[in-house]
Motif scaffolding. Structure first.
Motif, PDB file in Angstrom:
ATOM      1  N   GLN A 179       0.838  -1.209   0.000  1.00 49.08           N
ATOM      2  CA  GLN A 179       0.000   0.000   0.000  1.00 49.08           C
ATOM      3  C   GLN A 179       0.871   1.256   0.000  1.00 49.08           C
ATOM      4  N   ALA A 180       1.909   1.254   0.825  1.00 50.30           N
ATOM      5  CA  ALA A 180       2.804   2.421   0.882  1.00 50.30           C
ATOM      6  C   ALA A 180       3.553   2.603  -0.431  1.00 50.30           C
ATOM      7  N   GLN A 181       3.928   1.503  -1.082  1.00 50.64           N
ATOM      8  CA  GLN A 181       4.615   1.610  -2.364  1.00 50.64           C
ATOM      9  C   GLN A 181       3.730   2.273  -3.408  1.00 50.64           C
ATOM     10  N   TRP A 182       2.448   1.935  -3.397  1.00 47.91           N
ATOM     11  CA  TRP A 182       1.542   2.499  -4.404  1.00 47.91           C
ATOM     12  C   TRP A 182       1.027   3.888  -4.016  1.00 47.91           C
ATOM     13  N   PHE A 183       0.693   4.058  -2.730  1.00 49.14           N
ATOM     14  CA  PHE A 183      -0.061   5.250  -2.339  1.00 49.14           C
ATOM     15  C   PHE A 183       0.668   6.167  -1.363  1.00 49.14           C
ATOM     16  N   GLY A 184       1.924   5.881  -1.060  1.00 47.29           N
ATOM     17  CA  GLY A 184       2.720   6.768  -0.223  1.00 47.29           C
ATOM     18  C   GLY A 184       2.559   6.535   1.258  1.00 47.29           C
ATOM     19  N   ASP A 185       1.351   6.570   1.758  1.00 44.39           N
ATOM     20  CA  ASP A 185       1.082   6.409   3.183  1.00 44.39           C
ATOM     21  C   ASP A 185      -0.055   5.402   3.326  1.00 44.39           C
ATOM     22  N   ASP A 186       0.249   4.222   3.853  1.00 41.89           N
ATOM     23  CA  ASP A 186      -0.765   3.171   3.937  1.00 41.89           C
ATOM     24  C   ASP A 186      -1.893   3.538   4.887  1.00 41.89           C
ATOM     25  N   ILE A 187      -1.601   4.302   5.946  1.00 38.61           N
ATOM     26  CA  ILE A 187      -2.656   4.679   6.885  1.00 38.61           C
ATOM     27  C   ILE A 187      -3.606   5.693   6.248  1.00 38.61           C
ATOM     28  N   ALA A 188      -3.052   6.671   5.540  1.00 41.71           N
ATOM     29  CA  ALA A 188      -3.897   7.643   4.833  1.00 41.71           C
ATOM     30  C   ALA A 188      -4.743   6.949   3.768  1.00 41.71           C
ATOM     31  N   PHE A 189      -4.166   5.962   3.110  1.00 49.89           N
ATOM     32  CA  PHE A 189      -4.889   5.198   2.093  1.00 49.89           C
ATOM     33  C   PHE A 189      -6.079   4.473   2.713  1.00 49.89           C
ATOM     34  N   LYS A 190      -5.859   3.797   3.842  1.00 50.08           N
ATOM     35  CA  LYS A 190      -6.951   3.045   4.462  1.00 50.08           C
ATOM     36  C   LYS A 190      -8.020   3.968   5.039  1.00 50.08           C
ATOM     37  N   ALA A 191      -7.601   5.161   5.495  1.00 49.62           N
ATOM     38  CA  ALA A 191      -8.572   6.096   6.069  1.00 49.62           C
ATOM     39  C   ALA A 191      -9.603   6.546   5.044  1.00 49.62           C
ATOM     40  N   LEU A 192      -9.253   6.486   3.752  1.00 45.67           N
ATOM     41  CA  LEU A 192     -10.193   6.885   2.702  1.00 45.67           C
ATOM     42  C   LEU A 192     -11.424   5.989   2.646  1.00 45.67           C
ATOM     43  N   LYS A 193     -11.333   4.827   3.253  1.00 45.75           N
ATOM     44  CA  LYS A 193     -12.458   3.894   3.232  1.00 45.75           C
ATOM     45  C   LYS A 193     -13.738   4.547   3.737  1.00 45.75           C
ATOM     46  N   TYR A 194     -13.591   5.494   4.668  1.00 41.58           N
ATOM     47  CA  TYR A 194     -14.769   6.064   5.316  1.00 41.58           C
ATOM     48  C   TYR A 194     -15.208   7.390   4.710  1.00 41.58           C
ATOM     49  N   ALA A 195     -14.679   7.722   3.535  1.00 39.82           N
ATOM     50  CA  ALA A 195     -15.060   8.996   2.915  1.00 39.82           C
ATOM     51  C   ALA A 195     -16.571   9.066   2.708  1.00 39.82           C
ATOM     52  N   GLU A 196     -17.131   8.001   2.188  1.00 42.21           N
ATOM     53  CA  GLU A 196     -18.581   7.881   2.061  1.00 42.21           C
ATOM     54  C   GLU A 196     -18.897   6.480   1.562  1.00 42.21           C
ATOM     55  N   ALA A 197     -20.122   6.059   1.723  1.00 42.79           N
ATOM     56  CA  ALA A 197     -20.540   4.755   1.208  1.00 42.79           C
ATOM     57  C   ALA A 197     -20.775   4.894  -0.287  1.00 42.79           C
TER      58      ALA A 197
END
Length: 529
Positions: free
Chosen positions: A75-93
């Motif tokens: 995830q970090a290799q693709w998106f820079g920050d794996d925690i920030a990437f996973k946090a996007l899950k809750y942007a909206e349904a």
């Protein structure tokens, strides 16, 4: 390690403690998962669910997202920050398509424009399939851990279906509607409701449920939210959710000492999967610390606590991005501030459990040094108890034997010399260092063959592949062609029934194929972790 005696630890305590790390890995405040568990329990009650479904929702709600940390390196290799990437899950349904669009905007985050362009090009060429495969396996890996923890079969089924959507457009996209276990539908809705309620109150939570009705969420459950929102969210933020969640455990399951050790080891393997540079680290440190404590004549109870501290010492890594853990260059001041939080985060995860509180006290001091140069509190001298000194020496020694992004692994002799140097400089306790080195015995790991029909050469390749090395790097190490390595890896993955590095790493850990000293050359100065 332990025997059949009652450990005093409940399964619910263990899952609740782990859930606090899952929170951090998703960029959420601690107790996000505990609150979603309470919401799930209330949804089950209002839906008139049976006891088996309620139990399944309870346990799976605590464990649902644990698989998302196993490929944080990628995830970090693709998106820079794996925690920030996973946090996007809750942007909206939203739709699966919009989720992929959000991923695209994050590609190569934190890097130069040229690097971001390269990452986007690689993603378009085939990287998107890799990311899809990663997300698809998360529920399967969570179910795998649930199986190791001996959760009820209904809870395992709920974990397996936890990323499916009502409209059939989830991951892996094999079920839709009422084909998805009710417990899985409940925990998915509860997860998003918790975030929406925390950010926008009851009205915001209802809107989030309505927005995803009949697409992501079960419309029948959404209808319950619309009618009984006050009951679902009543008192949710008035007190800590730790005790209410433990009080709601369907059937109190107290673990024996042996069961607790097995469960902690299983969780530790999953935490170690977060980075290919830490595979097998926890088990190795736990064993080394326990054996060193025995050599020092510490009581059996202290040895047990030390063993469990070794298994759990890395739990705080879940709260720090792999953009830091896997960084090949020097760490910035900001990076170090995050690193210094890791022992404190691990202590916070464990200390609420009465059975694990003594373990937590040691874990929080694992990076302290006798001369006050350690962290997070800068303790010195007698403020660091003997057991914590042993843990510090064991962790430091084992870390030096393992490869890190900024250096190759050190040999046993080099690690021993460096450890003695730290003792002479007053950073580590000389007695603890001597005990750790005696316990280590500069052992050479036994080669295991005939695991899943793997040849000795295939095991060599597997060990290098799970460390995150490319086919080209593995080929250079073993003096063969990269194409040959690619063919070998394909055959290896087929034999062991996995599809990517995280799955292969878990197989290697479970079958005793790691840790192994890295085959590369000279050591380099740098961080010990």
């Amino acid at each position: 390690m332990g025997d059949g005696d009652d450990s005093g630890a409940r399964l619910a305590e263990l899952l609740a403690a782990l859930s606090l790390g899952i929170d951090l890995g998703f960029g959420q405040p601690m107790e996000h998962v505990l609150r979603q568990c309470r919401i799930a329990s209330r949804l089950c009650e209002l839906a008139g669910a049976g006891d088996d479904t309620r139990a399944a929702a309870y346990y799976s709600a605590l464990l649902v997202n644990v698989g998302c940390h196993t490929d944080a390196h990628e995830q970090a290799q693709w998106f820079g920050d794996d925690i920030a990437f996973k946090a996007l899950k809750y942007a909206e349904a939203a739709s699966k398509l919009s989720e992929m669009a959000r991923m695209l905007r994050l590609l190569g985050s934190g890097a130069t424009p040229l690097h971001r362009l390269r990452v986007a090009f690689a993603f378009a060429l085939g990287g998107h399939k890799q990311v899809e495969a990663m997300i698809t396996q998360h529920a399967r890996l969570a179910r795998s851990l649930g199986d190791e923890l001996r959760l009820p079969s209904d809870a395992l089924d709920a974990l397996g279906g936890s990323y499916e959507r009502w409209d059939g457009k989830g991951w892996p996209g094999e079920r839709r509607g009422e084909q998805i276990p009710l417990a899985a539908r409940v925990i998915q809705l509860a997860e998003f409701l918790e975030v929406a309620h925390r950010d926008h109150g009851i009205d915001g939570a209802v809107r989030a449920a309505e927005h995803g009705s009949a697409t992501q969420f079960d419309p029948n459950l959404v209808a319950i939210v619309q009618v009984d929102a006050e009951k679902i969210f009543h008192g949710l933020d008035e007190v800590s959710s730790w005790e209410p969640v433990l009080d709601a455990e369907p059937t109190v399951r107290v673990l024996s000492a042996a069961e607790l050790d097995e469960a902690l080891a299983a969780i530790a393997r999953f935490v170690d999967l977060k980075s290919p540079f830490t595979l097998g680290h926890a088990q190795a440190v736990a064993t080394l610390a326990r054996d060193a404590a025995a050599g020092l004549g510490l009581p059996a109870g202290d040895r047990t606590v030390l063993y469990r501290a070794g298994l759990t010492a890395g739990f705080g890594r879940l709260g720090v991005s792999n953009a830091i853990w896997d960084k090949p260059g020097p760490l910035t001041v900001a990076d170090w501030e995050r690193v210094r939080l890791a022992p404190q985060l691990a202590e916070r995860m464990l200390r609420q459990s009465p059975a694990l509180a003594p373990v937590a006290a040691l874990v929080g001091k694992q990076c302290e040094r006798l001369d006050g140069s350690g962290y997070p509190a800068g303790l010195a001298g007698d403020a660091i108890p003997p057991a914590a000194r042993v843990l510090a020496a064991a962790d430091s020694y084992q870390a030096m034997l393992e490869p890190r992004p900024h250096r190759p692994a050190r040999s046993a002799g080099e690690a021993a010399a460096a450890l003695r140097g730290d003792a002479r400089a007053g950073r580590l306790d000389p007695e603890a260092v001597a005990a750790v080195l005696t316990a280590a015995g500069h052992r050479v790991a036994r080669r295991r063959v005939n695991v899943a029909g793997l040849t000795a050469r295939e095991i060599d390749i597997l060990r290098l592949a799970v460390r995150g090395l490319s086919n080209k790097q593995i080929a250079a190490s073993l003096v063969v062609a990269p194409k040959t390595i690619g063919n070998h890896i394909e055959h290896i993955y087929t034999k062991i029934g996995v599809s990517n590095r995280a799955g292969a790493a878990l197989f290697a850990l479970r079958n005793g194929l790691l840790p192994l000293a890295d085959p590369y050359g000279e050591t380099a100065p740098g961080r010990s972790f």
